[in-house]
Design a protein around this motif. Structure first.
Motif, PDB file in Angstrom:
ATOM      1  N   GLY A  67      21.614  14.752  30.914  1.00  0.00           N
ATOM      2  CA  GLY A  67      22.995  14.460  30.542  1.00  0.00           C
ATOM      3  C   GLY A  67      23.908  14.561  31.751  1.00  0.00           C
ATOM      4  N   GLY A  68      25.109  14.090  31.576  1.00  0.00           N
ATOM      5  CA  GLY A  68      26.109  14.207  32.627  1.00  0.00           C
ATOM      6  C   GLY A  68      26.845  15.526  32.499  1.00  0.00           C
ATOM      7  N   PRO A  69      27.925  15.714  33.253  1.00  0.00           N
ATOM      8  CA  PRO A  69      28.667  16.978  33.228  1.00  0.00           C
ATOM      9  C   PRO A  69      29.203  17.335  31.839  1.00  0.00           C
ATOM     10  N   THR A  70      29.476  16.336  31.027  1.00  0.00           N
ATOM     11  CA  THR A  70      29.998  16.635  29.689  1.00  0.00           C
ATOM     12  C   THR A  70      28.899  17.019  28.712  1.00  0.00           C
ATOM     13  N   GLU A  71      27.641  16.966  29.145  1.00  0.00           N
ATOM     14  CA  GLU A  71      26.519  17.404  28.306  1.00  0.00           C
ATOM     15  C   GLU A  71      25.843  18.663  28.850  1.00  0.00           C
ATOM     16  N   HIS A  72      26.383  19.231  29.922  1.00  0.00           N
ATOM     17  CA  HIS A  72      25.902  20.507  30.470  1.00  0.00           C
ATOM     18  C   HIS A  72      27.106  21.449  30.470  1.00  0.00           C
ATOM     19  N   LEU A  73      27.322  22.073  29.335  1.00  0.00           N
ATOM     20  CA  LEU A  73      28.546  22.848  29.134  1.00  0.00           C
ATOM     21  C   LEU A  73      28.343  24.334  29.392  1.00  0.00           C
ATOM     22  N   ARG A  74      29.345  24.954  30.017  1.00  0.00           N
ATOM     23  CA  ARG A  74      29.448  26.400  30.201  1.00  0.00           C
ATOM     24  C   ARG A  74      30.808  26.767  29.633  1.00  0.00           C
ATOM     25  N   LEU A  75      30.804  27.347  28.435  1.00  0.00           N
ATOM     26  CA  LEU A  75      32.039  27.585  27.687  1.00  0.00           C
ATOM     27  C   LEU A  75      32.286  29.072  27.507  1.00  0.00           C
ATOM     28  N   LEU A  76      33.512  29.470  27.687  1.00  0.00           N
ATOM     29  CA  LEU A  76      33.882  30.878  27.554  1.00  0.00           C
ATOM     30  C   LEU A  76      33.930  31.276  26.085  1.00  0.00           C
ATOM     31  N   LEU A  77      33.214  32.352  25.750  1.00  0.00           N
ATOM     32  CA  LEU A  77      33.279  32.911  24.397  1.00  0.00           C
ATOM     33  C   LEU A  77      34.528  33.768  24.292  1.00  0.00           C
ATOM     34  N   ILE A  78      35.142  33.775  23.121  1.00  0.00           N
ATOM     35  CA  ILE A  78      36.328  34.604  22.885  1.00  0.00           C
ATOM     36  C   ILE A  78      36.008  35.621  21.798  1.00  0.00           C
ATOM     37  N   PRO A  79      36.641  36.811  21.840  1.00  0.00           N
ATOM     38  CA  PRO A  79      36.379  37.807  20.808  1.00  0.00           C
ATOM     39  C   PRO A  79      36.681  37.243  19.414  1.00  0.00           C
TER      40      PRO A  79
END
Length: 187
Positions: A67-79
């Motif tokens: 995948g491209g950059p939009t398919e390799h996600l690193r997302l911040l979890l929130i409480p």
């Protein structure tokens, strides 16, 4: 346990920066392309004296092969609100506590877009990897070889936790790609 070890080893060998599972093989009940992955409730199951290092952030990963950059996600979890766990997680064991996380609306939208792109490209769901990159802290000295860490997820409308990590030693967690050194907890 062997399946979890094999998955963790293959992730380490592939130099992925995630701790998790290659869905749906580990849980048998989560399809990363059709389920509402963005609504997962993530529970860190930690012993007394160990906690999440929120200053470093907890990351959720969603990876589509080729995948491209939009398919390799690193997302911040929130409480997340503790009420969300009611009926989805068993009570924590004695001497342990849950720290709950979720994704915000923008992160959920990014996952939905990645799911749509992967589906349009006919990517098989079993090749999509989801995971968590934990950053932990301690309130004092910790035996890294006796202390265990578990991370589970629940999907609304489903019963039973899905394991990202189940009773992994802290020493192993700190050696995983993307992990940081154990910090001292503030507060």
């Amino acid at each position: 346990m062997r399946l979890l070890l094999a998955i963790t080893l293959s992730l380490a060998l592939a130099a992925c920066s995630t701790v998790g599972f290659n869905s749906p093989s580990a849980s048998g009940s989560l399809d990363p392309l059709t389920d509402d992955v963005g609504s997962l409730l993530i529970a860190f199951d930690l012993p007394r004296g160990l906690g999440p290092n929120n200053a470093a952030g907890q990351l959720f990963t969603f990876d589509v092969p080729q995948g491209g950059p939009t398919e390799h996600l690193r997302l911040l979890l929130i409480p997340a609100d503790a009420d969300l766990a009611a009926g989805h997680l068993p009570p924590p064991a004695e001497g342990r506590a849950y720290y709950l996380y979720t994704l915000d609306g923008a992160a959920r939208a990014q996952i939905q877009a990645a799911q749509a792109t992967a589906t349009a490209k006919n990517v098989p769901g079993k090749s999509v990897q989801i995971g968590v990159v934990p950053h932990l802290c301690s309130s004092g000295p910790v035996d890294q070889y006796a202390t265990t860490v578990s991370i589970f997820a629940t999907l609304p409308g489903r019963t039973g936790p899905l394991p990202f990590m189940n009773h992994e030693t802290l020493a192993n967690v700190l050696q995983m790609p993307g992990s940081t050194q154990l910090a001292i907890c503030n507060g």
